[in-house]
Design a protein around this motif. Structure first.
Motif, PDB file in Angstrom:
ATOM      1  N   GLN A 118       1.194  -1.058  -0.034  1.00  0.00           N
ATOM      2  CA  GLN A 118       0.075  -0.307  -0.048  1.00  0.00           C
ATOM      3  C   GLN A 118       0.727   1.206   0.264  1.00  0.00           C
ATOM      4  O   GLN A 118       1.632   1.391   0.837  1.00  0.00           O
ATOM      5  CB  GLN A 118      -0.554   0.354   1.313  1.00  0.00           C
ATOM      6  CG  GLN A 118      -1.783  -1.219   1.077  1.00  0.00           C
ATOM      7  CD  GLN A 118      -2.905  -0.781   2.213  1.00  0.00           C
ATOM      8  OE1 GLN A 118      -2.079  -0.573   3.881  1.00  0.00           O
ATOM      9  NE2 GLN A 118      -4.005  -1.189   2.246  1.00  0.00           N
ATOM     10  N   SER A 131      -1.248  -7.183   5.996  1.00  0.00           N
ATOM     11  CA  SER A 131      -0.076  -6.376   5.659  1.00  0.00           C
ATOM     12  C   SER A 131       1.279  -6.501   4.811  1.00  0.00           C
ATOM     13  O   SER A 131       2.067  -7.099   6.374  1.00  0.00           O
ATOM     14  CB  SER A 131      -0.684  -4.730   6.185  1.00  0.00           C
ATOM     15  OG  SER A 131       0.086  -4.179   4.672  1.00  0.00           O
ATOM     16  N   GLN A 134       3.062  -1.175   3.828  1.00  0.00           N
ATOM     17  CA  GLN A 134       2.291   0.621   3.553  1.00  0.00           C
ATOM     18  C   GLN A 134       3.752   1.239   4.417  1.00  0.00           C
ATOM     19  O   GLN A 134       4.313   1.624   4.671  1.00  0.00           O
ATOM     20  CB  GLN A 134       1.360  -0.170   5.711  1.00  0.00           C
ATOM     21  CG  GLN A 134       0.641  -0.681   5.587  1.00  0.00           C
ATOM     22  CD  GLN A 134      -0.118  -0.813   6.773  1.00  0.00           C
ATOM     23  OE1 GLN A 134      -0.024  -0.825   7.341  1.00  0.00           O
ATOM     24  NE2 GLN A 134      -2.263  -0.380   6.437  1.00  0.00           N
ATOM     25  N   ALA A 140      -0.077   5.539   8.448  1.00  0.00           N
ATOM     26  CA  ALA A 140      -0.049   3.681   8.189  1.00  0.00           C
ATOM     27  C   ALA A 140      -0.483   3.102   8.981  1.00  0.00           C
ATOM     28  O   ALA A 140      -0.144   2.626  10.814  1.00  0.00           O
ATOM     29  CB  ALA A 140       1.449   3.303   7.937  1.00  0.00           C
ATOM     30  N   GLN A 150       6.106  -0.571   8.267  1.00  0.00           N
ATOM     31  CA  GLN A 150       4.343   0.283   8.220  1.00  0.00           C
ATOM     32  C   GLN A 150       6.481   1.484   7.787  1.00  0.00           C
ATOM     33  O   GLN A 150       6.702   1.887   8.924  1.00  0.00           O
ATOM     34  CB  GLN A 150       4.113   0.353   9.102  1.00  0.00           C
ATOM     35  CG  GLN A 150       3.125  -0.200   9.305  1.00  0.00           C
ATOM     36  CD  GLN A 150       2.135  -0.229  10.543  1.00  0.00           C
ATOM     37  OE1 GLN A 150       2.824   0.159  11.480  1.00  0.00           O
ATOM     38  NE2 GLN A 150       1.023  -0.117  10.744  1.00  0.00           N
TER      39      GLN A 150
END
Length: 191
Positions: A118, A131, A134, A140, A150
């Motif tokens: 992401q 995840s 990020q 995040a 992250q």
């Protein structure tokens, strides 16, 4: 023109793969034609007032895109019910339930599922799930689940989860468990 080319290629590839793997009969005009028409309907992008609606189609648009599961989406806002392998949006890239391979937008969200990568100008969020990576200009956030990495401008948070590595500006740490790194998401009253 791009949508037409990618539509034809997708339908032909899906048909050929389906014929080789699933079906073994050689009678194209008996049942093969109907399978080809059915695939064309599933992958066809329908334009409704500048918004694109598709079941499994690959789409590039200047408007919003809505799909059930789309391998490729690029538009103003992109929404996928059960997933998207690639989403690129000007504003929001959202997957409700399922797989999100790559998301890039001002705000990215995977409500429940697996988010691979992401990249958001503002906020990258996963509510429930896993995840991989990020990266966000602001926040995040992994609400409940596991996050591998992250990187955020203001806040990297795991509310009810674990992050393997978190980085906010000059601050960084391994194994962020039920915590926030950076500016708090919700601040108390000013004193």
């Amino acid at each position: 023109m791009f949508n037409l080319i990618i539509f034809v290629v997708t339908v032909v590839v899906a048909y050929v793969v389906g014929e080789w793997i699933v079906y073994d009969d050689k009678s194209f005009f008996k049942s093969g034609m109907w399978r080809l028409l059915f695939l064309a309907l599933l992958y066809c992008p329908f334009n409704v007032d500048g918004n694109i609606i598709t079941v499994f189609g690959n789409v590039k648009s200047e408007g919003n895109i809505y799909s059930v599961f789309s391998p490729y989406q690029s538009g103003k806002n992109t929404y996928a019910l059960f997933g998207a392998l690639y989403q690129s949006a000007e504003e929001k890239a959202i997957v409700l339930v399922g797989l999100s391979g790559y998301q890039q937008a001002k705000n990215t969200l995977t409500l429940c599922g697996l988010a691979g990568y992401q990249k958001a100008e503002r906020n990258a969020e996963v509510v429930l799930g896993l995840s991989g990576y990020q990266k966000a200009g602001n926040n995040a956030v992994m609400f409940m689940g596991l996050s591998g990495y992250q990187k955020a401008g203001k806040l990297a948070a795991t509310k009810f989860g674990l992050a393997g590595y978190q980085e906010v500006g000059e601050e960084s740490r391994y194994f962020g468990l039920f915590s926030e790194l950076g500016e708090p998401l919700i601040q108390g009253p000013a004193k």
